[in-house]
Design an enzyme around this catalytic site. Structure first.
Site, PDB file in Angstrom:
ATOM      1  N   LYS A 197      61.164  58.272  37.222  1.00  0.00           N
ATOM      2  CA  LYS A 197      62.071  59.302  36.868  1.00  0.00           C
ATOM      3  C   LYS A 197      62.029  60.043  35.547  1.00  0.00           C
ATOM      4  O   LYS A 197      62.099  61.167  35.218  1.00  0.00           O
ATOM      5  CB  LYS A 197      63.535  59.036  37.155  1.00  0.00           C
ATOM      6  CG  LYS A 197      64.249  57.858  36.525  1.00  0.00           C
ATOM      7  CD  LYS A 197      64.703  58.370  35.249  1.00  0.00           C
ATOM      8  CE  LYS A 197      65.513  57.281  34.079  1.00  0.00           C
ATOM      9  NZ  LYS A 197      66.279  57.866  33.132  1.00  0.00           N
TER      10      LYS A 197
ATOM     11  N   ASP B 289      69.383  59.299  39.549  1.00  0.00           N
ATOM     12  CA  ASP B 289      68.985  59.300  38.172  1.00  0.00           C
ATOM     13  C   ASP B 289      67.887  60.232  38.117  1.00  0.00           C
ATOM     14  O   ASP B 289      67.670  60.822  37.105  1.00  0.00           O
ATOM     15  CB  ASP B 289      68.268  57.794  38.086  1.00  0.00           C
ATOM     16  CG  ASP B 289      68.344  57.387  36.770  1.00  0.00           C
ATOM     17  OD1 ASP B 289      68.941  58.233  35.900  1.00  0.00           O
ATOM     18  OD2 ASP B 289      67.562  56.458  36.349  1.00  0.00           O
TER      19      ASP B 289
ATOM     20  N   SER C  16      69.003  64.270  28.511  1.00  0.00           N
ATOM     21  CA  SER C  16      67.899  63.517  28.808  1.00  0.00           C
ATOM     22  C   SER C  16      66.645  63.755  27.611  1.00  0.00           C
ATOM     23  O   SER C  16      66.230  64.811  27.425  1.00  0.00           O
ATOM     24  CB  SER C  16      67.158  64.008  30.095  1.00  0.00           C
ATOM     25  OG  SER C  16      65.955  63.386  30.306  1.00  0.00           O
ATOM     26  N   ARG C  17      66.338  62.828  27.101  1.00  0.00           N
ATOM     27  CA  ARG C  17      65.205  62.773  25.981  1.00  0.00           C
ATOM     28  C   ARG C  17      63.907  63.297  26.780  1.00  0.00           C
ATOM     29  O   ARG C  17      63.225  64.272  25.953  1.00  0.00           O
ATOM     30  CB  ARG C  17      65.083  61.434  25.250  1.00  0.00           C
ATOM     31  CG  ARG C  17      66.235  61.069  24.426  1.00  0.00           C
ATOM     32  CD  ARG C  17      65.925  59.784  23.592  1.00  0.00           C
ATOM     33  NE  ARG C  17      65.467  58.675  24.270  1.00  0.00           N
ATOM     34  CZ  ARG C  17      66.473  57.871  24.723  1.00  0.00           C
ATOM     35  NH1 ARG C  17      67.710  57.994  24.303  1.00  0.00           N
ATOM     36  NH2 ARG C  17      66.069  56.933  25.382  1.00  0.00           N
ATOM     37  N   ASN C  18      63.515  62.868  27.980  1.00  0.00           N
ATOM     38  CA  ASN C  18      62.352  62.924  28.661  1.00  0.00           C
ATOM     39  C   ASN C  18      62.245  64.506  28.887  1.00  0.00           C
ATOM     40  O   ASN C  18      61.206  65.269  28.708  1.00  0.00           O
ATOM     41  CB  ASN C  18      62.180  62.141  29.690  1.00  0.00           C
ATOM     42  CG  ASN C  18      62.035  60.786  29.419  1.00  0.00           C
ATOM     43  OD1 ASN C  18      61.059  60.364  29.072  1.00  0.00           O
ATOM     44  ND2 ASN C  18      63.065  59.992  29.525  1.00  0.00           N
TER      45      ASN C  18
ATOM     46  N   GLU D 268      60.649  57.444  27.261  1.00  0.00           N
ATOM     47  CA  GLU D 268      60.270  56.344  28.018  1.00  0.00           C
ATOM     48  C   GLU D 268      59.247  56.729  29.089  1.00  0.00           C
ATOM     49  O   GLU D 268      58.278  56.123  29.292  1.00  0.00           O
ATOM     50  CB  GLU D 268      61.263  55.766  28.957  1.00  0.00           C
ATOM     51  CG  GLU D 268      62.469  55.264  28.069  1.00  0.00           C
ATOM     52  CD  GLU D 268      63.551  56.272  27.573  1.00  0.00           C
ATOM     53  OE1 GLU D 268      63.250  57.367  27.551  1.00  0.00           O
ATOM     54  OE2 GLU D 268      64.873  55.740  27.425  1.00  0.00           O
TER      55      GLU D 268
END
Length: 260
Positions: free
Chosen positions: A145, A195, A205-207, A231
């Site tokens: 994800k 998620d 969300s950092r992504n 991540e």
């Protein structure tokens, strides 16, 4: 019960809050404090691992044999293999749809766990806990994800495209699960679709924010600035992406931005 949480970052502390609210005793072991692992686990009944995924293999392979006999719950998202835990006696995985800040603010969240002990430890009026026996599937969903969240930020041009993107991403996740020996239905749980949706649509969300910065033409280094761990980047370094079109697009975009 007495629980030792390995990692006192945002998510480790959020899990600690749930456990404390549920009446359990908490000890943190973190590289930033002076307590030894021996002292942190002296009275423990359960170990929860909540450190960055890049640090998990070394930690797991170095954990003393006697501690591997205890219940060990992996709460780190980002692993594409659980082989390092092969000789752990009571190993389980915790995933799900929950930002650390939401837990700390006592918002309702849903976790996915792979044993009844974890369900008992974390379930309360604000925390719903699903149970599955697919530990690898839960962990893979938590890793994949992050990649799709980068893609959501980098590839989805407007909100009208998001639903189609999420549907394609979910189908691709299911294919990946099947290809790697996990259960495709695990992607329908909170650790999967919930998620994925949360990470691909929330500004927390950092992504997602990393992907949005790439879409603005920034380099990987520029996009990464101020976000701490992204991540999805770590997962991209390990994954064989050729059979998964969205992942391949994200990989090519990231590698292209590295050259700028």
């Amino acid at each position: 019960m007495n629980v030792t949480i390995i990692g006192a970052g945002a998510f480790g502390k959020a899990l600690g809050k749930i456990l404390t609210d549920n009446g359990h005793g908490i000890t943190y072991f973190d590289r930033k404090n002076s307590m030894s692992l021996e002292d942190a686990t002296r009275e423990t009944d359960v170990i929860v691992i909540a450190i960055p995924s890049a640090a998990v293999p070394e930690f797991a392979s170095s954990l003393p044999t006697d501690l591997r006999q205890l219940p060990v719950i992996l709460a780190t998202k980002g692993m594409l293999s659980l082989d390092v835990f092969a000789d752990y006696v009571r190993f389980s995985v915790l995933g799900g749809a929950a930002f650390a800040v939401d837990i700390m603010e006592e918002l309702p969240v849903t976790l996915t766990v792979t044993d009844e002990l974890s369900q008992m430890l974390f379930k309360n009026e604000r925390v719903a806990v699903e149970l599955t026996d697919d530990a690898l599937g839960v962990e893979l969903c938590g890793s994949l994800k992050n990649i799709y969240a980068i893609g959501a930020g980098a590839l989805v041009k407007n909100p009208d495209e998001m639903l189609e993107y999420l549907q394609k991403a979910l189908a691709e996740i299911k294919l990946y699960l099947v290809d790697h020996g996990a259960k495709p239905e695990t992607a329908e749980l909170a650790c999967g679709i919930e998620d994925l949706t949360m990470s691909a649509t929330s500004e927390k969300s950092r992504n997602l924010r990393f992907g949005q910065a790439l879409a603005e033409g920034r380099s990987v280094e520029e996009a990464h600035s101020g976000l701490e761990t992204v991540e999805g980047l770590e997962a991209l370094d390990e994954i064989k992406y050729e059979d998964y079109p969205i992942i391949a697009k994200v990989y090519e975009l990231v590698r292209g931005r590295e050259a700028k």
